[in-house]
Design an enzyme around this catalytic site. Sequence first.
Site, PDB file in Angstrom:
ATOM      1  N   SER A 193      -1.643  34.166 -10.382  1.00  0.00           N
ATOM      2  CA  SER A 193      -0.177  34.136 -10.251  1.00  0.00           C
ATOM      3  C   SER A 193       0.473  33.338 -11.365  1.00  0.00           C
ATOM      4  O   SER A 193       1.570  33.643 -11.809  1.00  0.00           O
ATOM      5  CB  SER A 193       0.235  33.505  -8.922  1.00  0.00           C
ATOM      6  OG  SER A 193      -0.349  34.190  -7.858  1.00  0.00           O
ATOM      7  N   HIS A 245       7.900  30.722   1.036  1.00  0.00           N
ATOM      8  CA  HIS A 245       7.484  30.809  -0.364  1.00  0.00           C
ATOM      9  C   HIS A 245       8.653  31.005  -1.326  1.00  0.00           C
ATOM     10  O   HIS A 245       8.446  31.173  -2.519  1.00  0.00           O
ATOM     11  CB  HIS A 245       6.465  31.945  -0.538  1.00  0.00           C
ATOM     12  CG  HIS A 245       5.100  31.586  -0.059  1.00  0.00           C
ATOM     13  ND1 HIS A 245       4.869  31.096   1.209  1.00  0.00           N
ATOM     14  CD2 HIS A 245       3.894  31.614  -0.675  1.00  0.00           C
ATOM     15  CE1 HIS A 245       3.572  30.857   1.348  1.00  0.00           C
ATOM     16  NE2 HIS A 245       2.962  31.162   0.211  1.00  0.00           N
ATOM     17  N   HIS A 281       0.657 -10.783   3.713  1.00  0.00           N
ATOM     18  CA  HIS A 281       0.712  -9.585   2.868  1.00  0.00           C
ATOM     19  C   HIS A 281       1.898  -9.602   1.909  1.00  0.00           C
ATOM     20  O   HIS A 281       1.736  -9.480   0.710  1.00  0.00           O
ATOM     21  CB  HIS A 281       0.772  -8.305   3.729  1.00  0.00           C
ATOM     22  CG  HIS A 281       1.237  -7.118   2.944  1.00  0.00           C
ATOM     23  ND1 HIS A 281       0.369  -6.262   2.306  1.00  0.00           N
ATOM     24  CD2 HIS A 281       2.490  -6.671   2.634  1.00  0.00           C
ATOM     25  CE1 HIS A 281       1.057  -5.347   1.646  1.00  0.00           C
ATOM     26  NE2 HIS A 281       2.344  -5.561   1.831  1.00  0.00           N
ATOM     27  N   HIS A 340       3.906 -10.663  -3.046  1.00  0.00           N
ATOM     28  CA  HIS A 340       2.733 -10.523  -2.184  1.00  0.00           C
ATOM     29  C   HIS A 340       1.664 -11.538  -2.573  1.00  0.00           C
ATOM     30  O   HIS A 340       1.313 -11.649  -3.738  1.00  0.00           O
ATOM     31  CB  HIS A 340       2.174  -9.105  -2.309  1.00  0.00           C
ATOM     32  CG  HIS A 340       3.184  -8.058  -1.929  1.00  0.00           C
ATOM     33  ND1 HIS A 340       4.200  -7.671  -2.777  1.00  0.00           N
ATOM     34  CD2 HIS A 340       3.350  -7.334  -0.788  1.00  0.00           C
ATOM     35  CE1 HIS A 340       4.947  -6.757  -2.181  1.00  0.00           C
ATOM     36  NE2 HIS A 340       4.460  -6.534  -0.974  1.00  0.00           N
TER      37      HIS A 340
HETATM   38  C1  LIG Z   1       3.264   5.424  -0.527  1.00  0.00           C
HETATM   39  C2  LIG Z   1       3.583   4.057  -0.048  1.00  0.00           C
HETATM   40  N1  LIG Z   1       3.861   3.867   1.254  1.00  0.00           N
HETATM   41  C3  LIG Z   1       4.180   2.645   1.697  1.00  0.00           C
HETATM   42  C4  LIG Z   1       4.244   1.585   0.858  1.00  0.00           C
HETATM   43  C5  LIG Z   1       4.662   0.210   1.363  1.00  0.00           C
HETATM   44  N2  LIG Z   1       3.483  -0.671   1.390  1.00  0.00           N
HETATM   45  C6  LIG Z   1       3.211  -1.513   0.389  1.00  0.00           C
HETATM   46  S1  LIG Z   1       1.789  -2.359   0.618  1.00  0.00           S
HETATM   47  C7  LIG Z   1       1.539  -1.614   2.120  1.00  0.00           C
HETATM   48  C8  LIG Z   1       0.346  -1.973   2.953  1.00  0.00           C
HETATM   49  C9  LIG Z   1      -0.871  -1.804   2.176  1.00  0.00           C
HETATM   50  O1  LIG Z   1      -1.922  -2.405   2.800  1.00  0.00           O
HETATM   51  P1  LIG Z   1      -3.157  -2.838   1.931  1.00  0.00           P
HETATM   52  O2  LIG Z   1      -3.404  -1.837   0.884  1.00  0.00           O
HETATM   53  O3  LIG Z   1      -4.251  -3.116   2.865  1.00  0.00           O
HETATM   54  O4  LIG Z   1      -2.665  -4.144   1.191  1.00  0.00           O
HETATM   55  P2  LIG Z   1      -2.938  -5.664   1.617  1.00  0.00           P
HETATM   56  O5  LIG Z   1      -2.063  -5.937   2.802  1.00  0.00           O
HETATM   57  O6  LIG Z   1      -4.364  -5.770   1.923  1.00  0.00           O
HETATM   58  O7  LIG Z   1      -2.495  -6.409   0.422  1.00  0.00           O
HETATM   59  C10 LIG Z   1       2.553  -0.720   2.395  1.00  0.00           C
HETATM   60  C11 LIG Z   1       2.628   0.083   3.622  1.00  0.00           C
HETATM   61  C12 LIG Z   1       3.958   1.826  -0.494  1.00  0.00           C
HETATM   62  N3  LIG Z   1       4.006   0.863  -1.408  1.00  0.00           N
HETATM   63  N4  LIG Z   1       3.597   3.064  -0.909  1.00  0.00           N
END
Ligand SMILES: Cc1ncc(C[n+]2csc(CCOP(=O)(O)OP(=O)(O)O)c2C)c(N)n1
Length: 667
Positions: free
Chosen positions: A384, A475, A268, A41
């Site tokens: 509980s 539950h 990204h 990234h």
């Molecule tokens: C719980 C979870 N869901 C999905 C992802 C896949 N994922 C990685 S980065 C991202 C987008 C995140 O966007 P942002 O935080 O704005 O990062 P930027 O593009 O600005 O670097 C996703 C969906 C992940 N790593 N964790």
Amino acid sequence: MITYQDIDTFPEWTTEEQTQFALAVTKGLIMDTVRKANSGHSGGPMSSADFTQILFSEYLNFDPNNPDWFNRDRFVLSAGHESALIYAMLTQIGWLKSEDIQNFRQLHSNTPGHPEVEIPGIEATTGPLGQGFGMAVGMATAESMLQARLGKLVDHFTYVVAGDGDFQEPITLGASSMAGHWGLSRLIVFYDSNNAQISGKVDRADSTNYAQVFEGFGWHVQEIDGHNHEQIREAIEKAQVVDRPSLIIGTTIMAQGSATMERDHETHGAPLPQGEIDATKEKLGLPNEPFYLPKEVLTHFQSRFEKLKLNASEWNVAVSSACKNTEFKSLWDATVGNKVGQIDFPEFEVGASIATRKAFGSTLDKFAEQVPSIVGGSADLEPSNYTGNFAKTYSDFSPENRSGRNLAFGVREFPMAAAMNGMALHGGIIPFGGTFLVFADYERPALRLAAIQHCRVIHEFTHDSFWVGEDGPTHQPIEHAMALRTIPNFNVFRPADAKETAACFRLAMDQNETPSALLLTRQGLKVLDQTIDAAVDGVSKGAYAVVDCENPELVFLATGSEVELAMDVAEAMNDKNIRVVSMPCWEIFEQQSDEYKNELIPKRGAMKISMEAGITMGWEKYIGPNGLSIGIDHFGASAPGKALAQEFGFTADQVESKIKKHLENLL
Ligand SMILES: Cc1ncc(C[n+]2csc(CCOP(=O)(O)OP(=O)(O)O)c2C)c(N)n1
Ligand SMILES: [Mg+2]
């Protein structure tokens, strides 16, 4: 513009010029790291770089000689995909080498795709968005709790860099609500608000006013231009002194600094094209040279190191001096030193009927007196989970009562589990957290991350089967015990009685590298006729015979409440040679010698019958092709527990006839 060609005069530049150039170098490293791996990234690390570079080079407190120094500021990159950014920081500190970043994302490298806690300078394994945030809340909690008890020897900030994705994950909201309620003033979060995420602009998916939301949670909120260095510094300094957790919302630009790709969400999760990298380097005043990191920039970055080292060595002296007081020393050793010595157990009367959840409560009370590092609480199931007495004795942790050892987590299971991981990673604390077993699913991503990170956390999961009764199928756990067993490096304990419960709790405290879950009953179970030492010995092998014989024809393999059932069936079938094995922990049993395992559960010559009030899938491993599983492979129902046992075939009579039928069919 000053460029690399002027590097000889670097010491004469203004501080801001030096910072700007260092930042350009960091961006160059990020682009090259991702490009060389052809994976990773770029855009996010470039938009978060200003804040992170300034934080690391001007504010973060650490010991350059020792990444594990206890009183260091914690830094959690919740946006774990931005790993190239933190690796660039660690390279400038000197904990990573240039070769490391050139090996980004390769097998056994120090620079895996997402930050992993084993790497020096990485505080938490991140990548599953939102969880870094939750863990940071746990770290800040640990810091505050330990400071209340040990004084200013524990005195540090917990910083977080989080992105849009972190804020969209609901765990962040739950964890932030907890942090606000607890007034965790040493927690400082930078929100890299770059209006870009994988699928496009953030405003396609999110129009939340986070400033308002976080003010509502009781946070101090600042909104700044995330590329303005003066604003970044002012915001950090303000955040350090306010009496609440701080959110710094930085409006930033995706891939900031790139030649033509600023704001492009396509940056990204991809390397920038080589042509774009070349043009960007030119724009930033960098030479067209991969992994360019001149010594001047390192010197600039490391200019605080002498001061930081001195600070850490003064701290060491202060610790030695404080430890001259024996009372303080024993508290220090028990917490920061992670020493758990000999512990007395509670007493349980043989034959008494005690729910294992109740036994957990008595054990917690007894252990907490002797082990000051035990802290934790329930996700609003205090009565509980039988943690109410602990809460009363040690009081709730709160802004007014930092020395409270009970954490009133509220109905926030996932944030609780993530925060527990953060506390365990911080050190000095053995965290426990309670809820119903059926809600382990709400925590599961954090349980998995606990296992990956080798966190010693203790999860108390009560109401562990259809025996819950009237609350009905929602539950009543069915698949949960087995589902938890599928997580690698995760110990699932299902003790058969009160003594085994205490023994499992004790064993869980010794599991420095493995999280534990204790699956406990709502209903009473007879206390087995054995000493606590025998229970400890048995449990520490994972499985052991509670009714034994030589050359068994039938071997019953039971867990938890079904051990009593197995013993009743064995008694009813006393014309047969039967061994009853209590199997509180598969994972620990698997670690025993083949000799012990094959002796206890013979592969041949004996029919194996498993008994567990949960799905049967998985038991094939122990019962073999001709064995029998007594279990439940459908959802439960709302009725009193005893009526359900009758309905689902969990009475001794029914089990006995099933076994007989099975034996007949095999003949
Ligand atoms: C719980 C979870 N869901 C999905 C992802 C896949 N994922 C990685 S980065 C991202 C987008 C995140 O966007 P942002 O935080 O704005 O990062 P930027 O593009 O600005 O670097 C996703 C969906 C992940 N790593 N964790
Ligand atoms: Mg973003």
